[in-house]
Design an enzyme around this catalytic site. Structure first.
Site, mmCIF file in Angstrom:
data_model
loop_
_atom_site.group_PDB
_atom_site.id
_atom_site.type_symbol
_atom_site.label_atom_id
_atom_site.label_comp_id
_atom_site.label_asym_id
_atom_site.label_seq_id
_atom_site.Cartn_x
_atom_site.Cartn_y
_atom_site.Cartn_z
ATOM 1 C CD GLU A 108 10.904 21.145 43.740
ATOM 2 O OE1 GLU A 108 10.195 20.749 44.768
ATOM 3 O OE2 GLU A 108 10.873 22.508 43.484
ATOM 4 C CB CYS A 127 13.308 27.169 36.102
ATOM 5 S SG CYS A 127 13.048 27.937 37.777
ATOM 6 C CB CYS A 134 16.007 29.463 50.364
ATOM 7 S SG CYS A 134 16.549 31.379 50.241
ATOM 8 C CB CYS A 138 10.225 34.881 51.122
ATOM 9 S SG CYS A 138 11.736 35.833 50.618
ATOM 10 C CB CYS A 141 8.988 31.139 49.059
ATOM 11 S SG CYS A 141 10.364 30.256 48.405
ATOM 12 C CD GLU A 197 19.120 35.762 46.567
ATOM 13 O OE1 GLU A 197 17.866 35.705 46.244
ATOM 14 O OE2 GLU A 197 19.826 36.537 45.741
ATOM 15 C CG HIS A 253 7.818 39.797 46.109
ATOM 16 N ND1 HIS A 253 7.582 39.736 44.818
ATOM 17 C CD2 HIS A 253 8.492 38.749 46.439
ATOM 18 C CE1 HIS A 253 8.432 38.653 44.227
ATOM 19 N NE2 HIS A 253 8.791 38.196 45.362
ATOM 20 C CB CYS A 370 6.151 23.162 44.215
ATOM 21 S SG CYS A 370 8.038 23.492 44.136
HETATM 22 N N1 SAH Z 1 15.660 33.544 45.800
HETATM 23 C C1 SAH Z 1 15.603 34.410 44.417
HETATM 24 C C2 SAH Z 1 15.216 33.318 43.287
HETATM 25 C C3 SAH Z 1 14.312 32.138 43.547
HETATM 26 S S1 SAH Z 1 12.801 32.413 43.832
HETATM 27 C C4 SAH Z 1 14.374 35.150 44.550
HETATM 28 O O1 SAH Z 1 13.902 35.267 45.626
HETATM 29 O O2 SAH Z 1 14.121 36.099 43.774
HETATM 30 C C5 SAH Z 1 12.103 33.058 42.318
HETATM 31 C C6 SAH Z 1 10.842 33.818 42.341
HETATM 32 O O3 SAH Z 1 9.853 33.154 42.807
HETATM 33 C C7 SAH Z 1 11.143 35.157 43.286
HETATM 34 O O4 SAH Z 1 10.403 36.237 42.832
HETATM 35 C C8 SAH Z 1 10.188 34.571 44.486
HETATM 36 O O5 SAH Z 1 9.734 35.494 45.302
HETATM 37 C C9 SAH Z 1 8.937 33.857 43.646
HETATM 38 N N2 SAH Z 1 8.272 33.071 44.462
HETATM 39 C C10 SAH Z 1 8.305 32.566 45.625
HETATM 40 N N3 SAH Z 1 7.356 31.789 46.137
HETATM 41 C C11 SAH Z 1 6.383 32.067 45.350
HETATM 42 C C12 SAH Z 1 5.027 31.322 45.044
HETATM 43 N N4 SAH Z 1 4.444 30.834 45.890
HETATM 44 N N5 SAH Z 1 4.290 31.733 44.150
HETATM 45 C C13 SAH Z 1 4.683 32.760 43.324
HETATM 46 N N6 SAH Z 1 6.137 33.127 43.097
HETATM 47 C C14 SAH Z 1 6.998 32.867 44.247
HETATM 48 FE FE1 SF4 Z 2 14.649 32.201 49.092
HETATM 49 FE FE2 SF4 Z 2 13.778 33.525 46.906
HETATM 50 FE FE3 SF4 Z 2 12.179 31.590 48.225
HETATM 51 FE FE4 SF4 Z 2 12.851 34.161 49.510
HETATM 52 S S1 SF4 Z 2 11.740 33.510 47.440
HETATM 53 S S2 SF4 Z 2 12.851 32.243 50.605
HETATM 54 S S3 SF4 Z 2 14.821 34.124 48.670
HETATM 55 S S4 SF4 Z 2 13.960 31.101 47.389
#
Ligand code: SAH
Ligand code: SF4
Length: 382
Positions: A108, A127, A134, A138, A141, A197, A253, A370
């Site tokens: 995406e 973006c 990944c 997390c 996510c 990541e 976080h 999403c």
């Molecule tokens: N993997 C990297 C970059 C991609 S995620 C990282 O984790 O930083 C980009 C950002 O979106 C990160 O800060 C992540 O924690 C956040 N993110 C992931 N899922 C989310 C959600 N459901 N709501 C808000 N932010 C989210």
């Molecule tokens: Fe991967 Fe970033 Fe999502 Fe964590 S928040 S699962 S590191 S994409």
């Protein structure tokens, strides 16, 4: 790198299976063009056509001789992305695209448009994703919930920006036909905040940034590029030594290991102390502030005492905190806190002299979040 750039070893014939020329480095392009008996300046023209003009076909490259164009087209494709779906938010500010890669993987990309705001110029931010899926899992996510498929190549990473540049130019062309003023540049900012990541795909991410930065390439300055990481200390230290100075965003976080480990498994490997040590080294070596991202999860990490803990943790570090009310995902149990609770969190941080912003989000109606590709108004990077 998939294709070998020598004329005798020209890769498979063109067609759906042909390699993308975006997967060749600058050196490989030079060798390819030299091997075809062309002078060196032709390779620079080809490079500019690919990265500055964002050409999508060799036919468009009218600076190149027809014979060279057709030889290239016999062996390579350009764009590795096939659009599967494209959604626009109701207000027109955000477009989310789902792309299929040649091997069927889906990624995406989100394009966000910010109108003129006071003295700030209008701008478009894209973006982008660096991995299909990944591995870091997390819990809040959507990508993390899907698991890891594979790394994206540098070409697949930058192709997302080139796609956005084409969309933006097409919009500017339509607007200028109706007397509108074109935006200063097609795409001004790039954030590595899509799927995956970036620092776990280090070399390809760096190579994509190099091409973005190249004045003979896409020409988007490092200061307008933000790399977001889950927080991998060795790679953060490595990034500090790179010749270009991108913005670094670190997904924190939580203010303590216990809370962070509940949602971010990576914290068991790299606890907060080791992450912050790396961030301090990054600041000392680059003289640049770190952006900490803090996704607010109602009832989990947003209590006043957690804000105070975070304030104590970050006090004195050259940083800025982005508070992001979570985008609930299909499978996660998380909710966003109310505005009052969010404001209280912010003002507690203020008490420690830690600056913060609550991220306004775009494209909620098309699920541009999403859980993942949510729009971030990267105010301070504009
Ligand atoms: N993997 C990297 C970059 C991609 S995620 C990282 O984790 O930083 C980009 C950002 O979106 C990160 O800060 C992540 O924690 C956040 N993110 C992931 N899922 C989310 C959600 N459901 N709501 C808000 N932010 C989210
Ligand atoms: Fe991967 Fe970033 Fe999502 Fe964590 S928040 S699962 S590191 S994409």
């Amino acid at each position: 790198m998939t294709a070998k750039a020598s004329p005798n070893a020209l890769p498979r014939p063109s067609g759906p299976g042909a390699p993308s020329i975006l997967d060749l480095s600058n050196d490989e392009i030079e060798r390819l063009v030299a091997g075809m008996g062309e002078p060196a300046f032709r390779s620079r023209q080809l490079w500019r056509s690919l990265y500055k003009d964002a050409a999508r076909s060799f036919d468009e490259m009218t600076t190149l001789a027809r014979s060279l164009r057709s030889s290239l087209a016999e062996s390579f494709t350009i764009d590795p992305l096939t659009t599967v779906m494209s959604l626009d938010s109701k207000d027109g500010s955000t477009t989310k695209a789902l792309f299929r890669l040649p091997d069927g993987e889906l990624i995406e990309t989100v394009l966000m448009r910010y109108e003129r705001d006071g003295h700030r110029r209008p701008r478009r931010t894209v973006c982008i994703s660096t991995q299909a899926g990944c591995a870091l899992g997390c819990t809040f996510c959507a990508t993390g919930q899907q698991g890891f498929s594979r790394q994206l190549s540098a070409g697949e990473i930058i192709a997302q920006v080139l796609h956005a540049v084409r969309v933006a130019r097409a919009e500017d062309a339509i607007s200028s036909r109706s007397g509108g003023v074109p935006w200063p540049v097609p795409v001004s900012n790039v954030v590595f905040m899509g799927m995956g990541e970036p620092l776990a795909n280090y070399d390809n991410t760096i190579e994509a940034i190099r091409r973005l930065n190249d004045p003979q390439g896409t020409g988007i300055g490092a200061r307008r590029v933000t790399v977001s990481t889950v927080g991998l200390p060795p790679q953060i230290i490595r990034l500090a030594a790179e010749p270009f100075q991108v913005n670094l965003a670190v997904s924190l976080h939580a203010p303590d290991d216990e809370t962070r480990s509940q949602t971010m498994p990576v914290n068991r490997r790299y606890p907060i102390a080791s992450l912050l040590d790396a961030c301090k080294t990054y600041v000392a070596r680059t003289n640049r502030r770190v952006f900490f991202e803090y996704v607010l999860l109602d009832g989990q990490n947003d209590a006043p005492e957690q804000a105070h803990k975070l304030g104590r943790l970050l006090k004195g570090i050259l940083c800025h905190v982005n508070l992001i009310p979570v985008n609930p995902t299909a499978h996660g149990p998380y909710r966003r806190p109310g505005t009052r609770r969010t404001a209280a969190f912010r003002s507690a941080l203020q008490g420690y002299g830690v600056p913060s912003t609550v991220r306004m989000e775009k494209g909620i109606d098309i699920n541009a979040g999403c859980g993942q590709l949510r729009a971030r108004a990267v105010n301070q990077h504009g």
